[in-house]
Scaffold this active site. Structure first.
Site, mmCIF file in Angstrom:
data_model
loop_
_atom_site.group_PDB
_atom_site.id
_atom_site.type_symbol
_atom_site.label_atom_id
_atom_site.label_comp_id
_atom_site.label_asym_id
_atom_site.label_seq_id
_atom_site.Cartn_x
_atom_site.Cartn_y
_atom_site.Cartn_z
ATOM 1 N N CYS A 115 32.927 -8.606 0.385
ATOM 2 C CA CYS A 115 32.454 -8.988 1.724
ATOM 3 C C CYS A 115 31.145 -8.316 2.111
ATOM 4 O O CYS A 115 30.414 -8.821 2.960
ATOM 5 C CB CYS A 115 33.532 -8.706 2.773
ATOM 6 S SG CYS A 115 35.007 -9.705 2.515
ATOM 7 N N HIS A 248 29.659 -8.922 9.711
ATOM 8 C CA HIS A 248 30.604 -9.621 8.838
ATOM 9 C C HIS A 248 31.743 -10.143 9.703
ATOM 10 O O HIS A 248 32.312 -9.400 10.504
ATOM 11 C CB HIS A 248 31.132 -8.644 7.785
ATOM 12 C CG HIS A 248 32.228 -9.222 6.958
ATOM 13 N ND1 HIS A 248 32.148 -10.467 6.398
ATOM 14 C CD2 HIS A 248 33.449 -8.735 6.613
ATOM 15 C CE1 HIS A 248 33.266 -10.721 5.731
ATOM 16 N NE2 HIS A 248 34.067 -9.685 5.851
ATOM 17 N N ASN A 278 36.833 -15.749 7.706
ATOM 18 C CA ASN A 278 36.141 -14.752 6.883
ATOM 19 C C ASN A 278 35.642 -15.438 5.611
ATOM 20 O O ASN A 278 36.443 -15.821 4.761
ATOM 21 C CB ASN A 278 37.113 -13.616 6.563
ATOM 22 C CG ASN A 278 36.481 -12.509 5.730
ATOM 23 O OD1 ASN A 278 35.395 -12.681 5.174
ATOM 24 N ND2 ASN A 278 37.165 -11.378 5.641
HETATM 25 N N1 COA Z 1 51.446 -15.779 11.015
HETATM 26 C C1 COA Z 1 52.488 -15.269 11.664
HETATM 27 N N2 COA Z 1 52.945 -14.008 11.435
HETATM 28 C C2 COA Z 1 52.307 -13.278 10.517
HETATM 29 C C3 COA Z 1 51.206 -13.772 9.794
HETATM 30 C C4 COA Z 1 50.782 -15.089 10.076
HETATM 31 N N3 COA Z 1 49.732 -15.662 9.458
HETATM 32 N N4 COA Z 1 50.783 -12.819 8.959
HETATM 33 C C5 COA Z 1 51.563 -11.759 9.139
HETATM 34 N N5 COA Z 1 52.498 -12.020 10.072
HETATM 35 C C6 COA Z 1 53.559 -11.160 10.572
HETATM 36 C C7 COA Z 1 53.961 -10.115 9.601
HETATM 37 O O1 COA Z 1 54.890 -10.607 8.680
HETATM 38 C C8 COA Z 1 54.562 -9.050 10.506
HETATM 39 O O2 COA Z 1 55.867 -9.421 10.830
HETATM 40 P P1 COA Z 1 57.050 -8.328 10.866
HETATM 41 O O3 COA Z 1 56.611 -7.339 11.921
HETATM 42 O O4 COA Z 1 58.216 -9.148 11.211
HETATM 43 O O5 COA Z 1 57.056 -7.745 9.488
HETATM 44 C C9 COA Z 1 53.726 -9.168 11.782
HETATM 45 O O6 COA Z 1 53.086 -10.436 11.716
HETATM 46 C C10 COA Z 1 52.687 -8.061 11.903
HETATM 47 O O7 COA Z 1 51.984 -7.970 10.682
HETATM 48 P P2 COA Z 1 50.810 -6.956 10.488
HETATM 49 O O8 COA Z 1 50.210 -7.185 9.133
HETATM 50 O O9 COA Z 1 51.245 -5.577 10.812
HETATM 51 O O10 COA Z 1 49.837 -7.488 11.622
HETATM 52 P P3 COA Z 1 48.478 -6.890 12.133
HETATM 53 O O11 COA Z 1 48.531 -6.742 13.599
HETATM 54 O O12 COA Z 1 48.003 -5.728 11.340
HETATM 55 O O13 COA Z 1 47.489 -8.109 11.848
HETATM 56 C C11 COA Z 1 45.812 -8.735 10.240
HETATM 57 C C12 COA Z 1 47.297 -8.540 10.538
HETATM 58 C C13 COA Z 1 45.661 -9.122 8.788
HETATM 59 C C14 COA Z 1 45.304 -9.866 11.126
HETATM 60 C C15 COA Z 1 45.055 -7.450 10.565
HETATM 61 O O14 COA Z 1 45.681 -6.356 9.951
HETATM 62 C C16 COA Z 1 43.639 -7.503 10.096
HETATM 63 O O15 COA Z 1 42.868 -8.311 10.559
HETATM 64 N N6 COA Z 1 43.250 -6.586 9.201
HETATM 65 C C17 COA Z 1 41.921 -6.558 8.681
HETATM 66 C C18 COA Z 1 41.811 -7.602 7.649
HETATM 67 C C19 COA Z 1 40.418 -7.844 7.254
HETATM 68 O O16 COA Z 1 39.557 -7.986 8.091
HETATM 69 N N7 COA Z 1 40.175 -7.946 5.960
HETATM 70 C C20 COA Z 1 38.967 -8.326 5.405
HETATM 71 C C21 COA Z 1 38.007 -7.205 5.411
HETATM 72 S S1 COA Z 1 36.660 -7.746 4.478
#
Ligand code: COA
Length: 321
Positions: A115, A248, A278
């Site tokens: 990225c 980004h 993304n």
């Molecule tokens: N739809 C519905 N529920 C979802 C889901 C989706 N697409 N993806 C995950 N969940 C659920 C999980 O299973 C979890 O459920 P549980 O609590 O029953 O286990 C719950 O949502 C929370 O998951 P979590 O991963 O802790 O959520 P979060 O608040 O951290 O959000 C991201 C997840 C990925 C959106 C967030 O962590 C994020 O944006 N991280 C950075 C990612 C990024 O930018 N990466 C690229 C960098 S280049």
């Protein structure tokens, strides 16, 4: 006397024809528009069709940038393409772009920093231009991440999209404009937080994206705010001088938190994550081109470009557009 600077002559971008909404994804996997919008700000992404590849999207973006620059493809003497999703393991997709553009002879290679690839490619091209080796460079970020997503993993597949962005950089003597500073970092201790579980030298397969989203999020805000401050410092400027942050586009919450940490107003942040999701290395030049074409970014504006990705790798650039 500023010496030689790399000035952005033109920008361009390209998106696959197919646009996919959150609601459409929710018909295939266990997710919802509400969850995706609330956690990420993403509403749409573009997904490449069978005839659309990283190199075709890159070439389309490059053609638009060359036209905006008012030059001919044959004037380009350097192509640096940032991608983690090349058409093939080799040759470099940059050489395919060269062929698609009909450029008979130039230097062309890919840069892999996921990225933050566009920031890495920008520093490489800027250094080569300022060293006097090349006069006009295409710097491109292009990806077809849809091809390396696990469409059964709702924690990753909803986050990414395909696309390409490009800029034409030109050597100019004593310009007020151009790339004023770039800062890059990598910390390979975090390989396992964001990676692809395959590759030519390990599994012999292409592999799929794996991510520990919450940990990536935490590192992103800290690293991005720090490197933006560092690059502004290197240019002898502060956050108060910035007209636009072109970040980004990973997650709207990361954009908000990073801007807040630097004391920057949210209105100064170019946000396209809602429309493109993304797009990895494509996201910064795609956002830049969007903001140039809709009139937000104007000649003379001070921009900070920033990105972070797998590795981890991260970086920022301060540019007088
Ligand atoms: N739809 C519905 N529920 C979802 C889901 C989706 N697409 N993806 C995950 N969940 C659920 C999980 O299973 C979890 O459920 P549980 O609590 O029953 O286990 C719950 O949502 C929370 O998951 P979590 O991963 O802790 O959520 P979060 O608040 O951290 O959000 C991201 C997840 C990925 C959106 C967030 O962590 C994020 O944006 N991280 C950075 C990612 C990024 O930018 N990466 C690229 C960098 S280049």
């Amino acid at each position: 006397m500023n010496g030689v600077r790399s000035v952005i002559l033109g920008t361009g971008s390209a998106l696959p024809a197919r646009r996919v909404s959150n609601a459409e994804l929710a018909q295939q996997i266990d997710t919802s528009d509400e969850w995706i919008v609330e956690r990420t700000g993403i509403r749409f992404r573009h997904i490449a069709g069978p005839d659309e590849t990283t190199s075709t999207l890159a070439a389309d973006a490059a053609r638009a940038a060359i036209a905006a620059a008012g030059i001919e493809a044959r004037d380009i003497d350097l192509i640096v393409l940032a991608t983690a999703t090349p058409d093939q393991t080799f040759p470099a997709s940059a050489t395919k772009v060269q062929a698609l553009l009909g450029i008979e002879d130039c230097v062309a290679f890919d840069v892999a920093a996921v990225c933050s690839g566009f920031l890495y490619a920008l520093q490489v091209a800027d250094s080569m231009i300022r060293a006097g080796a090349y006069a006009r460079a295409l710097v491109i970020g292009a990806e077809t991440f849809s091809r390396i997503l696990d469409w059964e993993d709702r924690g990753t597949c909803v986050l990414f999209g395909d696309g390409a962005g490009a800029i034409v950089l030109a050597a100019e003597e004593d310009s007020e404009r151009g790339i004023l500073a770039t800062k890059l970092h990598a910390d390979g201790r975090h390989n396992d937080l964001l990676y692809v579980d395959g590759g030519p030298s390990t599994t012999g397969t292409v592999g799929k994206v794996r991510m520990k989203g919450r940990e990536v999020f935490r590192h992103a805000v800290v690293n991005l705010a720090a490197v933006m401050g560092e690059s502004l410092g290197a240019a002898g400027l502060t956050a108060a001088d910035v007209d636009w942050v072109v970040p980004h586009q990973a997650n709207a919450r990361i954009l908000d938190a990073t801007a807040k940490k630097l004391g920057l107003a949210p209105e100064k942040v170019v946000v396209t994550v809602d429309q493109h999701a993304n797009t990895s290395a494509a996201s910064v030049p795609l956002a830049l081109d969007t903001a140039v074409r809709d009139g937000r970014v104007r000649r003379g504006d001070l921009l900070v470009l920033e990105a972070m990705g797998g590795g981890f790798t991260w970086g920022a650039a301060v540019v007088r557009y």
